[in-house]
Write a protein that holds these residues in place. Structure first.
Motif, PDB file in Angstrom:
ATOM      1  N   UNK A   1      -6.453  12.857   1.838  1.00 45.69           N
ATOM      2  CA  UNK A   1      -5.492  11.811   2.146  1.00 45.69           C
ATOM      3  C   UNK A   1      -5.835  10.619   1.259  1.00 45.69           C
ATOM      4  N   UNK A   2      -4.915  10.248   0.378  1.00 45.55           N
ATOM      5  CA  UNK A   2      -5.181   9.220  -0.627  1.00 45.55           C
ATOM      6  C   UNK A   2      -4.413   7.947  -0.293  1.00 45.55           C
ATOM      7  N   UNK A   3      -5.134   6.820  -0.326  1.00 51.23           N
ATOM      8  CA  UNK A   3      -4.525   5.506  -0.093  1.00 51.23           C
ATOM      9  C   UNK A   3      -4.630   4.672  -1.361  1.00 51.23           C
ATOM     10  N   UNK A   4      -3.573   3.946  -1.673  1.00 49.01           N
ATOM     11  CA  UNK A   4      -3.531   3.037  -2.825  1.00 49.01           C
ATOM     12  C   UNK A   4      -3.293   1.635  -2.291  1.00 49.01           C
ATOM     13  N   UNK A   5      -4.269   0.746  -2.516  1.00 57.01           N
ATOM     14  CA  UNK A   5      -4.252  -0.595  -1.938  1.00 57.01           C
ATOM     15  C   UNK A   5      -4.253  -1.629  -3.057  1.00 57.01           C
TER      16      UNK A   5
ATOM     17  N   UNK B   1       0.829  -1.216   0.000  1.00 54.70           N
ATOM     18  CA  UNK B   1       0.000   0.000   0.000  1.00 54.70           C
ATOM     19  C   UNK B   1       0.864   1.268   0.000  1.00 54.70           C
ATOM     20  N   UNK B   2       0.343   2.304  -0.618  1.00 56.02           N
ATOM     21  CA  UNK B   2       1.026   3.591  -0.715  1.00 56.02           C
ATOM     22  C   UNK B   2       0.084   4.694  -0.230  1.00 56.02           C
ATOM     23  N   UNK B   3       0.686   5.787   0.239  1.00 55.52           N
ATOM     24  CA  UNK B   3      -0.081   6.912   0.767  1.00 55.52           C
ATOM     25  C   UNK B   3       0.331   8.203   0.058  1.00 55.52           C
ATOM     26  N   UNK B   4      -0.633   9.116  -0.143  1.00 58.15           N
ATOM     27  CA  UNK B   4      -0.373  10.457  -0.666  1.00 58.15           C
ATOM     28  C   UNK B   4      -1.094  11.456   0.225  1.00 58.15           C
TER      29      UNK B   4
END
Length: 856
Positions: free
Chosen positions: A265-269, A246-249
């Motif tokens: 707040x963006x999460x990439x799962x 997972x990545x966060x922006x």
């Protein structure tokens, strides 16, 4: 929801359903068709997907008009689409295109405005789905199955779960709940496949980007929202696909033209299949709204302190208010200043009975053709019952939504209001501009791009911003009025034109101070005296503003009055010093002690030049010494004794006399000329001497050279500069005769005068001259003492007759009674001469009379 297919014929994992017909994996979708079109409508880029869509290779399209790609009967629709896109940052719609083989394709296009490295603006056009000939279903779609959909009871494309083990035919409750949860989640959610192309988007994604799922399906995020944040997000999605977890922006991409939204707040799962292989990426964005808005408001208020009120220009301050509000607070802003500001105490709760006139002073909109795109400077008339008039009367701001009855009624009454609000505006704030009990105008803010309506905190922020602008405008207007009044007074008290005289060529300059201190009391004057002489005056009153200008006017009038009685320079300054002491005593009871000194500390330089003797007499009261330039270019200061400034009293002034060759320059100035910030006094004097020494055809050139050499910016103090070049009345223009103290000599004096006038070619002036000579000589013989001298001075337009005797008794004009045998001579002289008077010397006096030689 249906998981992504793995390989042909694979059944969902864990399903009990009977195996159905073997299903083949869907073909790999073609790449999206992209093209770029410049502002002239010429195609500048053509992708492989565009070639597959329409069949044209790049060589046949690039450099050609994009209109050639439209269907023949779609030209009108295409032109309408271009007009609809004008002024926007993004456009979407359906357009009929022409395939290379002649087929018609109706395409859903998405276009973004972008600016290249240069000044050229172009459009990036994107299409994600294979073209469909009109009247046909998409290729590969079974009969009865909607494109992109599915048959009842089957796994609809894009519906179902990714990697789910839900058997086909199981009760649909859980599947539908999952679909509903995805679609109605209170955050932004989207799914991107292994090629990072969007396959699903929920309602939150559609609302934030103002695009439907169908418009976005098959596109990469940078194609949906061209922005560096999108590129960064896609790079992190690729890292997720490659097993990076997972990545966060700390930001999210907003609609085209709005850039990044820092309040997200963006999460990439990663989305994995049962085997643990990453098959897709889920994007989920949550908005930290209240925390973000509070921080943004504080930052905007802090920024406003530095950006609003940077100049004394009211129009500029109004524009600064609009610029700071858009886009940070609103999507459009308009600032209207009242044509007649309303002054008073507490606002009235009732709206005014008459319309209010205002001037649109500043506008700003996020769109070129937005609601506030009206031209600044136009007149606006607010109806008496409009929201603007009500807010101005009540003295506080108000919030309105698009459905508010007052807002709708105002839009119906006023076409200008309808244009201002626009059809897309959903929230409006009206804020009066008030400062120090005066209502100066009104500021209007609106939102049409921001989805959120204005709230109470937004109104508080708008009132704070507007108050800062109002205080600055009020202060600048007050200062401007005071400065204008002072300048008007100062200009009216300075000489409007230089007097006609033949002793000196003169040029002058006056520069007011460029600081907020305002105009000072510097002045200059040129006063013609008797006997062809001329007095030059330069003075500097302490202080600035109207009081200093008024004091300057009083002192200038006093100098002219004292000069008219032909006082020597030292005596004139003594009388002027007494006047300043009296003025100071009269004003000693005022409150403003800094500006009520009545001129104490004023400096003055008084000089008298005689073109007959070429002598110049000077005296100064605390003033800088004058500079003299001889005809050979040598520059020096005249050694005039430095008397005390005016108003100190008890100290004497001294007169200095010098002889000036014909063609010499005299430079008189105030100390503002030498008070430059970027050089010391010695350097300033060197620059002034060099500028004065350079030959010049005109004295105006000399003045300009001096100011250019001495000043690199607006001066901190007023500057008065007077430059004079001496002339000489030679012997052929002056005639003098010594006369005996005998009444019989009067006839001889008249004869001398007549003969001299004939020699000068002035026979027309003989009658008045004879009468004047006869009367003045007779009075000198009868009431004066010898020696007696008669002198005639011929200037260009003036003839002066002077009679000197050694008595100090001055003649006085009186009206003779009926039977008086004398007393009429001076009355006749006063009637026939332009002016006459008496000039006293250390011993004796001179009675003189001037007559004009001009035809008038």
């Amino acid at each position: 929801m249906e998981r992504l297919p793995t390989h042909p014929g694979e059944r969902p994992h864990g399903s009990d359903a009977s195996p159905g017909p073997a299903r083949t994996a869907p073909p790999t979708p073609p790449p999206p068709a992209t093209a770029a079109v410049d502002a002239r409508g010429i195609v500048t880029e053509w992708s492989e997907g565009a070639r597959q869509l329409l069949g044209y290779p790049p060589s046949e399209v690039v450099g050609q008009p994009a209109a050639r790609l439209l269907a023949d009967d779609a030209g009108t629709a295409g032109a309408a689409a271009l007009r609809d896109a004008a002024g926007r940052e993004r456009w979407s719609g359906t357009v009929a295109l022409r395939h290379r083989d002649g087929r018609r394709l109706r395409r859903e296009l998405l276009a973004h405005r972008r600016t290249a490295d240069g000044p050229v603006t172009e459009w990036l056009v994107v299409s994600a789905v294979t073209g469909t000939p009109e009247g046909q279903t998409p290729a590969g779609t079974p009969e009865g199955e909607a494109a992109g959909g599915g048959t009842p009871g089957s796994e609809a494309a894009g519906s179902g779960t990714f990697g789910s083990g839900t058997p086909r035919g199981e009760a649909a409750g859980s599947g539908r709940l999952g679909e509903w949860a995805f679609r109605q989640a209170p955050c932004v959610m989207a799914v991107f496949d292994a090629d990072l192309r969007l396959v699903r988007a929920n309602a939150g994604m559609e609302q934030v980007l103002s695009l439907t799922e169908d418009q976005m399906r098959g596109l990469r995020l940078p194609e949906i929202v061209p922005h560096p944040v999108s590129d960064e997000t896609e790079a992190k999605m690729r890292r997720v696909l490659e097993g990076g977890g997972p990545q966060q922006l700390r930001a999210g991409a907003g609609p085209a033209g709005t850039g990044a939204n820092d309040g997200w707040s963006t999460s990439l799962v990663p989305l994995e299949d049962p085997a643990g292989h990453v098959r897709a990426v889920c994007l989920a964005a949550h908005q930290r709204l209240q925390e973000h808005l509070a921080r943004q408001r504080m930052l905007l208020l802090s920024e406003a302190s530095a950006r609003i009120g940077t100049t004394a220009d009211s129009g500029r301050t109004a524009q600064e208010l609009a610029d700071i509000a858009v886009p940070g607070l609103a999507d459009f802003a308009a600032v209207d200043l009242l044509d007649a500001p309303r002054h008073g105490g507490a606002p009235s709760p009732a709206a005014p009975a008459r319309p209010l006139a205002a001037t649109r002073t500043a506008v700003r909109s996020v769109l070129d053709d937005g609601p506030a795109a009206s031209t600044a400077g136009t007149k606006t008339l607010y109806p008496a019952l409009s929201p603007v008039a009500r807010c101005l009367a009540q003295g506080h701001g108000a919030l309105y939504d698009a459905a508010d009855p007052d807002l709708l009624r105002w839009a119906r009454q006023d076409p200008g209001a309808a244009r201002l609000l626009g059809s897309t505006t959903h929230s409006v704030m009206v804020v009066p501009m008030r400062a120090h009990g005066a209502t100066l105008g009104v500021a209007l803010f609106g939102r049409h791009r921001h989805a959120e309506p204005f709230e109470a905190d937004d109104l508080w922020l708008a009132e704070e911003l507007t108050a800062k602008a109002a205080v600055s405008i009020h202060t600048s207007r007050r200062d401007s009025r005071e400065h204008t009044s002072t300048m008007t007074l100062q200009r009216s008290l300075l000489p409007q034109t230089l007097p006609d005289q033949g002793a000196l060529d003169i040029a002058t300059r006056y520069l007011p101070a460029g600081t907020r201190a305002g105009v000072g009391g510097d002045w200059f004057d040129v006063i013609p005296l008797s006997g062809a002489r001329v007095a030059l005056v330069v003075g500097d009153v302490v202080g600035h503003g109207i009081r200093a200008s008024a004091t300057m006017g009083r002192l200038r009038t006093a100098v002219r009055t004292l000069a008219d009685v032909d006082l020597p320079p030292d005596e004139l300054l003594t009388h002027l010093d007494d006047l300043v002491l009296h003025l100071s005593a009269d004003e000693s009871g005022t409150d403003d002690t800094a500006e009520s000194a009545g001129g104490i500390g004023t400096t003055c330089l008084y000089a008298v030049y005689d073109p007959v003797s070429r002598r110049c007499a000077l005296a100064r009261a605390g003033h800088p010494p004058p500079a003299a330039v001889t005809p050979d270019g040598a520059v020096r200061f005249l050694d005039v004794p430095a008397g005390p400034p005016l108003g100190l009293g008890g100290l004497p002034f001294e007169t200095f006399e010098t002889e000036l060759p014909e063609g010499s320059l005299l430079a008189l100035y105030t100390d503002g000329l030498l008070a430059a910030r970027d050089h010391d006094i010695d350097e300033a004097l060197d620059k002034m001497f060099a500028a004065l020494a350079r030959p010049a055809k005109t004295l105006d050139t000399v003045c300009d050279r001096v100011l250019t050499a001495m000043l690199t910016h607006r001066p901190d103090d007023d500057i008065a500069l007077l430059v004079a070049r001496t002339r000489v009345l030679h012997a052929d223009r002056v005639a003098a005769w010594d006369l005996a103290s005998d009444p019989a000599v009067v006839a001889r004096a008249r004869k001398h005068a007549t003969e001299q006038l004939t020699a000068w070619g002035l026979d027309d002036a003989a009658f008045i001259t004879e009468l004047t000579v006869s009367e003045l000589v007779t009075n000198a013989i009868r009431y004066g003492r010898p020696p007696i001298q008669l002198r005639l001075i011929h200037e260009d337009s003036t003839l002066t007759c002077e009679v000197f005797d050694s008595s100090s008794t001055a003649p006085h004009m009186r009206r003779a009674r009926t039977f008086d045998e004398g007393g009429r001579g001076l009355l006749l002289v006063g009637q026939l001469a332009r002016r006459w008077g008496t000039r006293h010397a250390l011993t004796g006096k001179t009675v003189w009379a001037e007559q004009s030689l001009s035809p008038g």
